[in-house]
Write a protein that holds these residues in place. Structure first.
Motif, PDB file in Angstrom:
ATOM      1  N   SER A  59       6.639  -4.288  11.794  1.00 37.63           N
ATOM      2  CA  SER A  59       6.181  -5.541  11.201  1.00 37.63           C
ATOM      3  C   SER A  59       6.850  -5.812   9.858  1.00 37.63           C
ATOM      4  N   GLY A  61       5.973  -4.113   7.351  1.00 34.20           N
ATOM      5  CA  GLY A  61       4.959  -3.646   6.407  1.00 34.20           C
ATOM      6  C   GLY A  61       5.093  -2.161   6.099  1.00 34.20           C
ATOM      7  N   LYS A  62       4.217  -1.692   5.213  1.00 35.61           N
ATOM      8  CA  LYS A  62       4.363  -0.318   4.719  1.00 35.61           C
ATOM      9  C   LYS A  62       4.248   0.741   5.811  1.00 35.61           C
ATOM     10  N   ASP A  63       3.284   0.583   6.732  1.00 31.49           N
ATOM     11  CA  ASP A  63       3.053   1.615   7.739  1.00 31.49           C
ATOM     12  C   ASP A  63       4.194   1.718   8.739  1.00 31.49           C
ATOM     13  N   VAL A 222       1.618   5.069   1.375  1.00 28.27           N
ATOM     14  CA  VAL A 222       2.189   4.274   0.273  1.00 28.27           C
ATOM     15  C   VAL A 222       2.966   5.166  -0.691  1.00 28.27           C
ATOM     16  N   TYR A 232       9.688  -2.412   1.715  1.00 24.92           N
ATOM     17  CA  TYR A 232       8.813  -2.993   2.735  1.00 24.92           C
ATOM     18  C   TYR A 232       8.204  -4.286   2.232  1.00 24.92           C
ATOM     19  N   SER A 234       5.073  -6.602   1.468  1.00 28.94           N
ATOM     20  CA  SER A 234       3.700  -6.244   1.106  1.00 28.94           C
ATOM     21  C   SER A 234       2.792  -7.433   0.850  1.00 28.94           C
ATOM     22  N   GLU A 236      -0.196 -10.090   2.162  1.00 27.32           N
ATOM     23  CA  GLU A 236      -1.285 -10.102   3.120  1.00 27.32           C
ATOM     24  C   GLU A 236      -1.106 -11.295   4.040  1.00 27.32           C
ATOM     25  N   ARG A 249     -13.001  -2.534   5.367  1.00 24.03           N
ATOM     26  CA  ARG A 249     -12.035  -1.970   4.424  1.00 24.03           C
ATOM     27  C   ARG A 249     -12.649  -1.791   3.039  1.00 24.03           C
ATOM     28  N   LYS A 253     -13.088   1.767   1.132  1.00 21.71           N
ATOM     29  CA  LYS A 253     -12.469   2.059  -0.169  1.00 21.71           C
ATOM     30  C   LYS A 253     -13.495   2.591  -1.159  1.00 21.71           C
TER      31      LYS A 253
ATOM     32  N   GLY B  13       3.668  -3.280  -4.274  1.00 22.51           N
ATOM     33  CA  GLY B  13       2.818  -3.338  -3.091  1.00 22.51           C
ATOM     34  C   GLY B  13       2.054  -4.637  -2.974  1.00 22.51           C
ATOM     35  N   GLY B  14       2.517  -5.667  -3.666  1.00 22.47           N
ATOM     36  CA  GLY B  14       1.831  -6.954  -3.598  1.00 22.47           C
ATOM     37  C   GLY B  14       1.025  -7.262  -4.848  1.00 22.47           C
ATOM     38  N   GLU B  16       2.005  -7.446  -7.728  1.00 28.21           N
ATOM     39  CA  GLU B  16       2.800  -8.308  -8.616  1.00 28.21           C
ATOM     40  C   GLU B  16       2.482  -9.784  -8.446  1.00 28.21           C
ATOM     41  N   LEU B  17       1.900 -10.141  -7.289  1.00 21.41           N
ATOM     42  CA  LEU B  17       1.569 -11.545  -7.044  1.00 21.41           C
ATOM     43  C   LEU B  17       0.525 -12.066  -8.029  1.00 21.41           C
ATOM     44  N   ARG B  64      -9.387  -1.934  -9.010  1.00 21.76           N
ATOM     45  CA  ARG B  64     -10.066  -2.136  -7.739  1.00 21.76           C
ATOM     46  C   ARG B  64      -9.703  -0.990  -6.804  1.00 21.76           C
ATOM     47  N   PRO B  65     -10.675  -0.435  -6.062  1.00 22.98           N
ATOM     48  CA  PRO B  65     -10.349   0.633  -5.114  1.00 22.98           C
ATOM     49  C   PRO B  65      -9.270   0.176  -4.143  1.00 22.98           C
ATOM     50  N   GLY B  66      -8.250   1.002  -3.949  1.00 21.31           N
ATOM     51  CA  GLY B  66      -7.141   0.605  -3.094  1.00 21.31           C
ATOM     52  C   GLY B  66      -5.891   0.330  -3.915  1.00 21.31           C
ATOM     53  N   LEU B  68      -3.307   2.024  -6.384  1.00 16.13           N
ATOM     54  CA  LEU B  68      -2.887   3.334  -6.884  1.00 16.13           C
ATOM     55  C   LEU B  68      -2.290   3.175  -8.274  1.00 16.13           C
ATOM     56  N   ILE B  95       0.283   0.227  -7.775  1.00 12.79           N
ATOM     57  CA  ILE B  95       0.710  -0.152  -6.408  1.00 12.79           C
ATOM     58  C   ILE B  95      -0.506  -0.524  -5.584  1.00 12.79           C
ATOM     59  N   SER B  96      -0.498  -1.733  -5.051  1.00 15.34           N
ATOM     60  CA  SER B  96      -1.601  -2.132  -4.185  1.00 15.34           C
ATOM     61  C   SER B  96      -1.371  -1.599  -2.769  1.00 15.34           C
ATOM     62  N   THR B  97      -2.439  -1.098  -2.137  1.00  8.98           N
ATOM     63  CA  THR B  97      -2.323  -0.640  -0.757  1.00  8.98           C
ATOM     64  C   THR B  97      -3.085  -1.596   0.170  1.00  8.98           C
ATOM     65  N   HIS B  99      -3.060  -4.319   2.063  1.00  7.69           N
ATOM     66  CA  HIS B  99      -2.441  -5.316   2.921  1.00  7.69           C
ATOM     67  C   HIS B  99      -2.075  -4.634   4.221  1.00  7.69           C
ATOM     68  N   GLY B 100      -1.771  -5.439   5.232  1.00  2.00           N
ATOM     69  CA  GLY B 100      -1.434  -4.877   6.526  1.00  2.00           C
ATOM     70  C   GLY B 100      -0.145  -4.103   6.480  1.00  2.00           C
ATOM     71  N   GLY B 101       0.010  -3.204   7.437  1.00  2.00           N
ATOM     72  CA  GLY B 101       1.207  -2.373   7.442  1.00  2.00           C
ATOM     73  C   GLY B 101       2.005  -2.570   8.706  1.00  2.00           C
TER      74      GLY B 101
END
Lengths: 348, 101
Positions: A59, A61-63, A222, A232, A234, A236, A249, A253, B13-14, B16-17, B64-66, B68, B95-97, B99-101
């Motif tokens: 995709s 994306g990161k994964d 990550v 990658y 990133s 949403e 989610r 978290k 990881g996003g 920056e938006l 916010r949790p998520g 890093l 680094i934000s985690t 979002h979809g991967g």
């Protein structure tokens, strides 16, 4: 206070503490450990035998980026070849940018890339069109429900086109844990039972699927991408804020902050559940329209598309699915007639 | 009593938006009474760099949790998290985690 020394090489300063073991490792040793664990997951589960042609759901994306990178490094050792398969759901402003990232990756890694589009596979239905169609249905939009089903079908089709023997996706431990929570919250006993494990062996003509990253926590995916300097995409998905998964989610978290092992423990618990006899799902048969595995007359993809085409998008969503058993037979006047793209893909 | 500091604040990881899409910020933190730890850096970031939707970056007095936090390429967990005392020329990466991967 400076970071402790790396517990593996004792030379560099540690860069992180692994959530499960608490072991402090430097960037290089962590990456090596991460790759070794993915290799172990694949070998111990006999997931990708030598000679396998592996379609990687990519995709951008990161994964999926980490997945493709690691599998490419492990490919000679495993004796497998890789094909990148990207799905274009037709989400303006989002998917185009993500596909650009996949194309860059394909070029950099010198891997073949195939793109399959919803628009071509599903009679013109892009996700944007589905979203418009489901917009007036009250409550939160359910377009993500459609996307999940259709994407899996699209990936299957793409994998077939490139002659793949196996499909891999980048689902990580957090994704698995979120899915467990979602299934619990929705009372979906069937999915709770079927989900997890090491993927699907491939029933009803479907290709075997697995998730080599399923024991890796999202945080580690990550961090791996960071230490390996992987590029990658990133952002949403524009529809993601409306997806139910967001609630799972957020909860996950917060739980993880209090108890880092909660993510893997949740998946562990779900795998050890036994269903009460009344909850066990019926043996699946074949979809009357496309032949894919289905627990009712129509498989989920056909049922969802049917609802869309009839202007009743909520028809196949939720537990009741009333009205579905009285469908029109194929060839009803007013249905567009197209030659089937492949045996496994529904046409209307 | 904290002396002024020059630090690199980066977003990935996003994340920056939320900062006008700018990933790297060279930041000069002024001398002040309170120490420059990460807790105070977050307050400073919220006030001076964050362009929109603070709840997507900060929760309570932490991130916010998520999201890093890496300080000089090491997970802040190893360095005391919010209590880590910033040094001159430190680099802090968020680094934000999420979002979809």
């Amino acid at each position: 206070m400076p970071a402790p020394p790396c517990a593996s090489c004792h030379a560099a300063r540690a860069a992180l503490r692994r959530p499960r073991s608490g072991q402090a490792l430097c960037g290089a040793c962590f990456c090596a450990a991460f790759e070794a664990e993915v290799l172990h997951t694949v070998l111990a589960g006999r997931l990708l035998p030598p000679g396998a042609v592996v379609a990687v759901g990519a995709s951008g994306g990161k994964d999926s980026t980490v997945l493709a990178h690691v599998l490419r490094a492990l490919a000679p050792r495993l004796g497998i070849s890789l094909q990148l398969v990207a799905v274009d759901e037709g989400i303006g402003g989002y998917r185009d940018a993500a596909l650009a990232a996949v194309r860059r990756q394909a070029a950099r890694w010198e891997l073949p890339l195939t793109v399959v589009a919803y628009e071509d596979l599903f009679g013109g239905w892009t996700m944007d069109a589905v979203a418009r169609s489901t917009a007036g249905s009250g409550r939160s939009r359910s377009c993500c429900t459609f996307c999940g089903v259709l994407r899996r079908r699209a990936l299957e089709e793409g994998a077939r086109r490139v002659g793949a023997t196996h499909i891999v996706t980048g689902h990580n431990a957090d994704d698995m844990a979120e899915t467990v929570l979602m299934n619990f919250l929705r009372g979906d006993a069937g999915r709770l039972a079927r989900g997890g494990g090491l993927g699907s062996p491939g029933e009803g003509g479907a290709l075997p699927r697995c998730r080599p990253l399923q024991f890796a926590s999202q945080k580690e995916v990550v961090l791996y991408a960071h230490f390996r300097r992987l590029d990658y995409f990133s952002e949403e998905c524009v529809y993601a804020p409306e997806a139910f998964r967001g609630h799972a989610r957020d909860l996950l978290k917060r739980l993880e902050a209090a108890r880092p092992s909660a993510v893997l423990d949740l998946v562990h618990s779900a795998e050890r559940l036994a269903l009460a006899p009344a909850a066990r799902p019926p043996r699946p048969g074949a979809c009357s329209r496309c032949g894919a595995l289905a627990s009712r007359t129509l498989c989920q993809a056909c049922a969802l598309l049917d609802g869309l085409n009839r202007g009743r998008p909520r028809l196949a969503i939720g537990k009741g699915r009333r009205g579905l058993d009285e469908e029109a037979t194929p060839g009803t006047p007013g249905d567009p007639v197209r030659p089937p793209a492949s045996k496994a893909v529904p046409t209307f | 009593m904290a002396a002024p500091l020059s630090v690199d604040v980066e977003f990935g990881g996003g994340a920056e938006l939320l900062f006008d899409g700018i990933k790297k910020h060279r930041v000069t933190l002024p001398g002040q009474e309170e120490p420059w730890d990460i807790r105070n850096l977050l307050i400073w970031i919220k006030k001076n760099l964050l362009k929109e939707r603070p709840e997507l970056f900060i929760q309570g007095d932490s991130v916010r949790p998520g999201i890093l936090v890496l300080i000089n390429d090491a997970d802040w967990e190893l360095l005391g998290e919010l209590d880590y005392q910033l040094q001159d020329q430190d680099s802090v990466l968020f680094i934000s985690t999420l979002h979809g991967g």
